[in-house]
Every structure is written in structure tokens, then in C-alpha cells.
Design a protein around this motif. Structure first.
Motif, short mmCIF file in Angstrom:
data_model
loop_
_atom_site.label_atom_id
_atom_site.label_comp_id
_atom_site.label_asym_id
_atom_site.label_seq_id
_atom_site.Cartn_x
_atom_site.Cartn_y
_atom_site.Cartn_z
N ASN A 124 25.27 38.11 -9.88
CA ASN A 124 24.11 38.77 -9.29
C ASN A 124 24.64 39.78 -8.28
OD1 ASN A 124 21.52 39.40 -8.48
ND2 ASN A 124 21.31 37.61 -7.16
N CYS A 125 24.53 41.05 -8.58
CA CYS A 125 25.15 42.09 -7.76
C CYS A 125 24.11 42.96 -7.07
CB CYS A 125 26.07 42.96 -8.61
SG CYS A 125 27.45 42.06 -9.34
N THR A 126 24.36 43.22 -5.79
CA THR A 126 23.48 44.09 -5.01
C THR A 126 24.23 45.29 -4.44
OG1 THR A 126 23.85 42.74 -3.04
CG2 THR A 126 21.92 42.19 -4.39
N SER A 127 25.49 45.45 -4.82
CA SER A 127 26.26 46.60 -4.35
C SER A 127 27.25 47.02 -5.43
CB SER A 127 27.03 46.26 -3.07
OG SER A 127 28.14 45.42 -3.35
N GLU A 128 27.75 48.23 -5.27
CA GLU A 128 28.74 48.75 -6.21
C GLU A 128 30.03 47.94 -6.14
OE1 GLU A 128 28.76 53.26 -6.16
OE2 GLU A 128 27.26 52.82 -4.62
N LEU A 129 30.44 47.55 -4.94
CA LEU A 129 31.66 46.75 -4.79
C LEU A 129 31.52 45.40 -5.48
CD1 LEU A 129 34.52 46.35 -3.67
CD2 LEU A 129 33.46 45.53 -1.54
N MET A 130 30.37 44.76 -5.33
CA MET A 130 30.16 43.47 -6.00
C MET A 130 30.28 43.63 -7.51
SD MET A 130 27.00 41.87 -3.80
CE MET A 130 26.95 40.30 -4.65
N ALA A 131 29.72 44.71 -8.04
CA ALA A 131 29.79 44.95 -9.49
C ALA A 131 31.23 45.13 -9.93
CB ALA A 131 28.96 46.18 -9.85
N ALA B 216 23.51 40.44 -13.31
CA ALA B 216 22.12 40.16 -12.94
C ALA B 216 21.70 41.12 -11.83
CB ALA B 216 21.97 38.71 -12.47
N LEU B 217 20.49 41.62 -11.95
CA LEU B 217 19.94 42.55 -10.97
C LEU B 217 18.53 42.12 -10.58
CD1 LEU B 217 21.04 45.91 -12.61
CD2 LEU B 217 21.98 44.91 -10.52
N GLY B 218 18.19 42.31 -9.33
CA GLY B 218 16.87 41.98 -8.83
C GLY B 218 15.96 43.20 -8.79
N GLY B 219 14.91 43.19 -9.58
CA GLY B 219 14.00 44.31 -9.65
C GLY B 219 13.24 44.57 -8.36
N ARG B 220 13.13 43.55 -7.52
CA ARG B 220 12.44 43.71 -6.23
C ARG B 220 13.43 43.91 -5.09
NH1 ARG B 220 8.87 38.65 -7.90
NH2 ARG B 220 7.40 39.72 -9.26
N ILE B 221 14.72 43.89 -5.39
CA ILE B 221 15.77 43.96 -4.38
C ILE B 221 16.58 45.24 -4.48
CG2 ILE B 221 17.88 42.82 -3.53
CD1 ILE B 221 15.34 41.14 -3.10
N VAL B 222 16.95 45.62 -5.70
CA VAL B 222 17.85 46.75 -5.92
C VAL B 222 17.04 47.96 -6.39
CG1 VAL B 222 19.87 47.54 -7.19
CG2 VAL B 222 19.69 45.14 -6.54
N GLU B 223 17.11 49.03 -5.62
CA GLU B 223 16.42 50.28 -5.98
C GLU B 223 17.02 50.85 -7.26
OE1 GLU B 223 13.75 51.61 -4.46
OE2 GLU B 223 13.72 49.86 -3.15
N PRO B 224 16.21 51.52 -8.06
CA PRO B 224 16.69 52.03 -9.35
C PRO B 224 17.96 52.88 -9.28
CG PRO B 224 14.31 52.17 -9.27
CD PRO B 224 14.76 51.75 -7.90
N GLU B 225 18.07 53.77 -8.33
CA GLU B 225 19.26 54.63 -8.27
C GLU B 225 20.52 53.82 -7.95
OE1 GLU B 225 19.75 57.81 -9.33
OE2 GLU B 225 17.71 57.53 -10.06
N LYS C 64 23.96 53.04 -10.46
CA LYS C 64 25.36 53.08 -10.05
C LYS C 64 26.05 51.75 -10.32
CE LYS C 64 24.52 56.44 -6.38
NZ LYS C 64 24.41 56.61 -4.93
N ILE C 65 25.38 50.65 -9.98
CA ILE C 65 25.95 49.31 -10.21
C ILE C 65 26.24 49.11 -11.69
CG2 ILE C 65 25.36 46.85 -10.21
CD1 ILE C 65 23.92 47.35 -7.51
N VAL C 66 25.29 49.45 -12.54
CA VAL C 66 25.46 49.25 -13.98
C VAL C 66 26.61 50.09 -14.51
CG1 VAL C 66 24.37 49.69 -16.23
CG2 VAL C 66 23.11 48.48 -14.43
N LYS C 67 26.69 51.34 -14.13
CA LYS C 67 27.78 52.20 -14.62
C LYS C 67 29.14 51.64 -14.20
CE LYS C 67 25.37 56.58 -15.13
NZ LYS C 67 25.25 57.96 -14.66
N ILE C 68 29.26 51.22 -12.96
CA ILE C 68 30.53 50.64 -12.50
C ILE C 68 30.83 49.36 -13.27
CG2 ILE C 68 31.62 49.45 -10.54
CD1 ILE C 68 30.27 51.64 -8.76
N TRP C 69 29.84 48.52 -13.43
CA TRP C 69 30.04 47.24 -14.12
C TRP C 69 30.46 47.46 -15.57
CZ3 TRP C 69 27.77 44.18 -17.99
CH2 TRP C 69 28.12 42.83 -17.95
N LEU C 70 29.85 48.42 -16.22
CA LEU C 70 30.21 48.70 -17.61
C LEU C 70 31.60 49.30 -17.75
CD1 LEU C 70 26.84 50.17 -18.96
CD2 LEU C 70 27.84 47.93 -19.50
#
Length: 143
Positions: free
Chosen positions: A87-94, A107-116, A120-126
Motif C-alpha cells: 500500500n503506497c502513498t508516495s513515490e519512494l514507497m512505490a 495498492a492505492l487509496g482512492g480517498r487518500i492519494v490524489e490522481p496526479e 507518478k506512483i504507478v509509473k515508478i512502480w511499473l
């Protein structure tokens, strides 16, 4: 082409839809969307488990799951042997979830992590590979 499974409950539905469009625009990924397909209330454990089982069965290499906070759905996914959901809330965590933990589900929180930020998190994780080396032993201990 890497296969990615996506799944969300109602709290993560809108972020899942946003991220699905981002991934489709990146190219190189086949997306398997397990739902949910609306903001109508559903149970996150079902979606977390289904996504996790899709990864461990080999139907997808990795997955991205969403709920309101990312917490509940990641707990549900991690109940499936072979899953390392982060469950990541930052680029570093990802980045670190991939480099050191070889996370196979994000895992991402729709009520926690803003879309932009989620983008970034998804691109780094991938894009981040597993470092292996000394981390392989630690990942093996998790199993």
C-alpha cells in the motif's frame, strides 16, 4: 506485453478508472479489469482476493488494487500465498516496494492519494525492477 490485473471496491473505483487510462496510454500492458464498475457499495476483500489469485495463477504478472485507503484491500490480497501487496502513498514507497520487496501488487487509496500523485506512483512502480541480491533472502523469508 505484460499483463496487469486491476480491481477496486467502490472507494477506489474512480481512481482505478483514471489509472486504467494512464496505463493504456503507456502501451506495453494488457489490462484485465476485475471491477467493480461503479461507486455502488461492494466488499473490498472479494476484489483483493480475486486480484491476488489472478497474479498467483499466472493470469497476470502483477496487479494494482484500490479501495478507499488501500489498507483493507491490501490486507485481503496479502492473505493469498505468494502475494506481496504494498500500500503506497508516495513515490519512494512505490520504488522501494519493488526494489527491496519485489511487490507484485500495488495498492492505492482512492480517498487518500490524489490522481496526479497516483499516476507518478504507478509509473515508478511499473518501471522499477527488483534489486535481487541480499533482498532475495528476505523476500524468501516472507514466503
Amino acid at each position: 506485453m505484460e499483463k496487469l490485473v486491476l480491481a477496486a471496491d467502490h472507494g477506489g473505483f474512480e481512481l482505478k478508472e483514471f489509472i486504467k487510462k494512464i496505463i493504456a496510454g503507456l502501451g506495453g500492458y494488457e489490462i484485465l479489469d476485475l471491477g467493480t464498475n461503479s461507486t455502488g457499495s461492494v466488499d473490498y476483500p472479494e476484489y483483493g482476493q480475486r486480484a491476488a489469485e489472478t497474479v498467483v495463477s499466472g493470469q497476470a504478472e502483477r496487479g494494482i488494487i484500490f479501495c478507499g485507503t488501500g489498507i483493507g484491500i491490501s490486507i485481503a490480497a496479502n492473505k493469498v500465498k505468494g502475494i506481496r501487496a504494498a500500500n503506497c502513498t508516495s513515490e519512494l514507497m512505490a520504488e522501494m516496494s519493488r526494489r527491496h520487496n519485489n511487490a507484485n501488487i500495488l495498492a492505492l487509496g482512492g480517498r487518500i492519494v490524489e490522481p496526479e500523485l497516483a499516476k507518478k506512483i504507478v509509473k515508478i512502480w511499473l518501471d522499477t525492477p527488483f534489486d535481487g541480491g541480499r533482498h532475495e533472502q528476505r523476500v524468501a523469508q516472507i514466503e
